[in-house]
Design an enzyme around this catalytic site. Structure first.
Site, mmCIF file in Angstrom:
data_model
loop_
_atom_site.group_PDB
_atom_site.id
_atom_site.type_symbol
_atom_site.label_atom_id
_atom_site.label_comp_id
_atom_site.label_asym_id
_atom_site.label_seq_id
_atom_site.Cartn_x
_atom_site.Cartn_y
_atom_site.Cartn_z
ATOM 1 N N THR A 306 0.841 -1.198 0.000
ATOM 2 C CA THR A 306 0.000 0.000 0.000
ATOM 3 C C THR A 306 0.877 1.250 0.000
ATOM 4 O O THR A 306 0.640 2.203 -0.748
ATOM 5 C CB THR A 306 -0.921 0.002 1.227
ATOM 6 O OG1 THR A 306 -1.734 -1.182 1.218
ATOM 7 C CG2 THR A 306 -1.821 1.222 1.247
ATOM 8 N N GLN A 336 -5.814 -2.124 -2.822
ATOM 9 C CA GLN A 336 -5.260 -0.860 -2.350
ATOM 10 C C GLN A 336 -4.386 -0.237 -3.431
ATOM 11 O O GLN A 336 -3.494 -0.887 -3.984
ATOM 12 C CB GLN A 336 -4.422 -1.085 -1.090
ATOM 13 C CG GLN A 336 -5.210 -1.672 0.069
ATOM 14 C CD GLN A 336 -5.064 -3.176 0.172
ATOM 15 O OE1 GLN A 336 -5.184 -3.881 -0.832
ATOM 16 N NE2 GLN A 336 -4.817 -3.668 1.381
ATOM 17 N N GLN A 358 -9.850 2.247 -3.745
ATOM 18 C CA GLN A 358 -9.519 1.870 -2.376
ATOM 19 C C GLN A 358 -8.207 2.523 -1.955
ATOM 20 O O GLN A 358 -7.207 2.462 -2.670
ATOM 21 C CB GLN A 358 -9.403 0.348 -2.251
ATOM 22 C CG GLN A 358 -9.122 -0.116 -0.818
ATOM 23 C CD GLN A 358 -9.183 -1.633 -0.672
ATOM 24 O OE1 GLN A 358 -9.621 -2.338 -1.574
ATOM 25 N NE2 GLN A 358 -8.762 -2.126 0.484
ATOM 26 N N ASP A 359 -8.212 3.160 -0.770
ATOM 27 C CA ASP A 359 -7.009 3.777 -0.202
ATOM 28 C C ASP A 359 -6.452 4.890 -1.093
ATOM 29 O O ASP A 359 -5.247 4.968 -1.354
ATOM 30 C CB ASP A 359 -5.917 2.722 0.035
ATOM 31 C CG ASP A 359 -6.249 1.784 1.191
ATOM 32 O OD1 ASP A 359 -7.354 1.908 1.742
ATOM 33 O OD2 ASP A 359 -5.409 0.933 1.516
ATOM 34 N N ASP A 380 -12.064 3.070 2.572
ATOM 35 C CA ASP A 380 -11.000 3.680 3.388
ATOM 36 C C ASP A 380 -10.216 4.711 2.575
ATOM 37 O O ASP A 380 -8.984 4.773 2.645
ATOM 38 C CB ASP A 380 -10.033 2.608 3.903
ATOM 39 C CG ASP A 380 -10.735 1.515 4.701
ATOM 40 O OD1 ASP A 380 -11.837 1.764 5.210
ATOM 41 O OD2 ASP A 380 -10.173 0.400 4.794
ATOM 42 N N ARG A 448 -14.334 3.919 9.801
ATOM 43 C CA ARG A 448 -14.261 2.688 10.585
ATOM 44 C C ARG A 448 -12.900 2.609 11.263
ATOM 45 O O ARG A 448 -11.926 3.228 10.826
ATOM 46 C CB ARG A 448 -14.506 1.465 9.712
ATOM 47 C CG ARG A 448 -13.497 1.221 8.598
ATOM 48 C CD ARG A 448 -13.766 -0.117 7.930
ATOM 49 N NE ARG A 448 -12.826 -0.389 6.836
ATOM 50 C CZ ARG A 448 -12.633 -1.596 6.321
ATOM 51 N NH1 ARG A 448 -13.311 -2.644 6.789
ATOM 52 N NH2 ARG A 448 -11.768 -1.779 5.336
ATOM 53 N N TRP A 450 -9.606 1.489 11.873
ATOM 54 C CA TRP A 450 -8.478 0.734 11.348
ATOM 55 C C TRP A 450 -7.540 0.323 12.484
ATOM 56 O O TRP A 450 -6.995 -0.768 12.505
ATOM 57 C CB TRP A 450 -7.749 1.585 10.311
ATOM 58 C CG TRP A 450 -6.569 0.924 9.681
ATOM 59 C CD1 TRP A 450 -6.378 -0.410 9.467
ATOM 60 C CD2 TRP A 450 -5.406 1.580 9.168
ATOM 61 N NE1 TRP A 450 -5.169 -0.624 8.853
ATOM 62 C CE2 TRP A 450 -4.554 0.584 8.644
ATOM 63 C CE3 TRP A 450 -5.016 2.917 9.078
ATOM 64 C CZ2 TRP A 450 -3.321 0.878 8.063
ATOM 65 C CZ3 TRP A 450 -3.801 3.214 8.483
ATOM 66 C CH2 TRP A 450 -2.964 2.197 7.987
#
Length: 543
Positions: A306, A336, A358-359, A380, A448, A450
């Site tokens: 990531t 990610q 994502q990310d 996220d 959320r 992490w």
């Protein structure tokens, strides 16, 4: 990715061995209650930390034991940071020696990340020790908490990279990493006790106080192209054809004490860029977020961590970007895939777009400020462990894969003493054009947990109807961290702003007090001091 050399190690070693007195320029009023602690009471001091046993062990085995009978909290803090530095140096050397054991691309990818992250940890500890030894007289205890928070975040990021690519921790992480994390946590706890008298004012204006008057004018100027030190142009009309070539040239040709402007002309630049940890005070200016685009497509699905998937990775201090888009086009199937990763302390992103799935935006660490930005993603898509405030930003949830839900934030605070958090203020949360036609088929959450002490607050922000009435999402099917997070909402508005059906977690808070909400303003969360007036853009004083 090139090997990151620890070019600052000689300075690190000097500061480390120069640690004879416990005097500090991050001064505090005289302490009460601990003036008569005896040498045998090092156990008492260590017992005030989250990890007393490593504290006692490494004090006993330290190469320079400076404990004395008149030690106060500031002296114990210095000792705690010194112990962490000793362990960090050992860990860095161990990582260097691990290179010969790496046999495949995945292992080498994680190892390069970890080497860079541990190198950055040494830099953060060096900055801290310089402040505590009086070598940096502008150092504040709030700065120390930020730099120690970053050092601890770096260790966790290295570990998570191993998980991304299914690489054994033992192959890329030093055996001393667990003790280092504990010693950093102890240092944070020791410094926390000195922060009480340094809480900043709550009033602020448009830009933080680290932005000088000249830089405020730069941010507002319509003539930046004419003032640029270097020009990047795909058609060959500038000094360089790629952004990275210009960034590398800056590092070679000047000291980093003054602002250096790189003008990136209209075009799509398909490259990955890195601004290194010693390449400070760079300003990237584009022709608008529509016209100047830096894009790539690295992803975890494509064999990157990531961390290393980022199209743009920013580590140098005081970075500024204006009128640019950072994009990752890997798409939702590749997992990610970071468009922008920032660990630049006192960084500003103004009128920028950050696009991915994502990310998307990795606000990795340090203090960051985003104004008038557009951020797109799915899962996220604003994540990391920075202290970061988004003001007047447009946050767009995109259409995820079938069976997925959108989660806007995933904050990574994993130690209760880290002074980090994500704050979204005076912004708008909306459905992107690809989500709008099917918005009822997907749930969208504000955030959320992490990590265990995840902290996210929405202040006076418009929440569109796409946001689920429960607001916040658990991590998987567990109740992980629901009592230790801090999730707050204050005077939000819009179709999904009602808190009536929000989660009933102990860590969720409907904030009704302006005094409580002010703790999450730019002046309190990021700079540790007041905001100063600015010219140009409209602003909202206070909350």
């Amino acid at each position: 990715m090139a090997l990151i050399r620890a070019t600052h190690l000689p300075l690190l070693v000097f500061v480390f061995f120069a640690s004879t007195p416990f005097a500090t320029s991050c001064s505090q009023p005289p302490e009460e209650g601990h003036n008569n602690v005896t040498a045998g009471d090092i156990d008492w001091w260590c017992d005030t930390t989250p990890h007393p046993q490593p504290c006692k062990y490494f004090v006993l085995h330290a190469r320079d034991n400076h404990f004395n009978s008149s030690m106060q909290r500031s002296g114990f803090r210095k000792m705690a940071v010194d112990l962490a530095m000793q362990r960090a140096l050992k860990a860095y050397k161990q990582i260097l020696h691990l290179r010969s054991d790496l046999v495949d691309h995945r292992q080498r990818t994680v190892w390069v990340d970890c080497l860079k992250l541990y190198d950055n940890t040494l830099l953060q500890l060096n900055r801290t020790l310089q402040g505590l030894l009086g070598l940096n007289r502008t150092c504040t205890d709030f700065d120390v908490q930020t730099w120690l928070s970053t050092a601890l975040t770096n260790i966790e990021t290295c570990r998570l990279g191993s998980q991304d690519l299914n690489v054994s921790d033992s192959l890329v992480m030093p055996a001393s990493s667990a003790n280092l994390s504990q010693l950093l946590s102890n240092s944070l706890a020791a410094n926390e006790g000195l922060l009480g008298s340094e809480r900043p004012e709550t009033e602020y204006e448009e830009f933080p106080s680290w932005v000088t008057d000249d830089e405020r004018k730069l941010l507002q100027s319509t003539l930046l192209a004419a003032r640029a030190n270097l020009v990047v142009a795909k058609d060959g009309s500038g000094n360089f054809r790629t952004v990275q070539a210009a960034i590398d040239a800056v590092a070679k040709q000047r000291s980093m004490s003054s602002r250096f402007i790189i003008y990136v002309k209209k075009g799509v630049y398909r490259e990955n860029i890195e601004v290194g940890i010693n390449n400070n005070n760079i300003m990237l200016v584009g022709d608008s977020m529509r016209n100047t685009i830096i894009t790539s497509s690295r992803s975890v699905g494509g064999g990157f961590t990531t961390y290393s998937s980022a199209t743009a990775g920013i580590d140098g201090l005081h970075f500024i970007a204006r009128d640019i888009t950072f994009s990752n086009t890997a798409g939702p199937l590749r997992g990610q895939a970071v468009a922008l990763r920032s660990a630049s302390d006192l960084a500003i992103f103004y009128r920028c777009a950050i696009q991915g799935y994502q990310d998307t935006l990795f606000v990795h660490s340090q203090r960051q400020f985003y104004h008038d930005c557009y951020i797109y993603g799915t899962i996220d898509f604003i994540f990391g462990n920075a202290a970061v405030v988004f003001q007047n930003c447009m946050i767009y949830a995109r259409r995820p894969l079938k069976g997925q839900a959108n989660v806007i934030t995933a904050h990574g605070r994993n130690d209760r003493y880290q002074n980090t958090g994500i704050v979204i203020q005076n912004s708008r949360v909306l459905a992107a054009p690809d989500l709008l036609p099917v918005v009822r088929a997907f749930k969208t959450y504000l955030g959320r947990p992490w990590q265990q002490y995840s902290r996210t607050v929405y202040l006076k922000t418009y929440l569109g109807s796409l946001v689920s009435p429960v607001g916040w999402c658990s991590w998987g099917d567990s109740n992980f961290a629901q009592s230790t997070v801090y999730y707050g909402e204050y005077q939000n508005f819009g179709p999904a702003s009602s808190t009536r059906y929000r989660v009933r977690w102990p860590g969720y808070h409907v904030i009704t007090s302006a005094n409580v909400a002010s703790q999450f303003t730019v002046s309190r969360l990021i700079a540790g001091q007041s905001w100063l007036p600015a010219t140009g853009l409209p602003f909202t004083p206070g909350l």
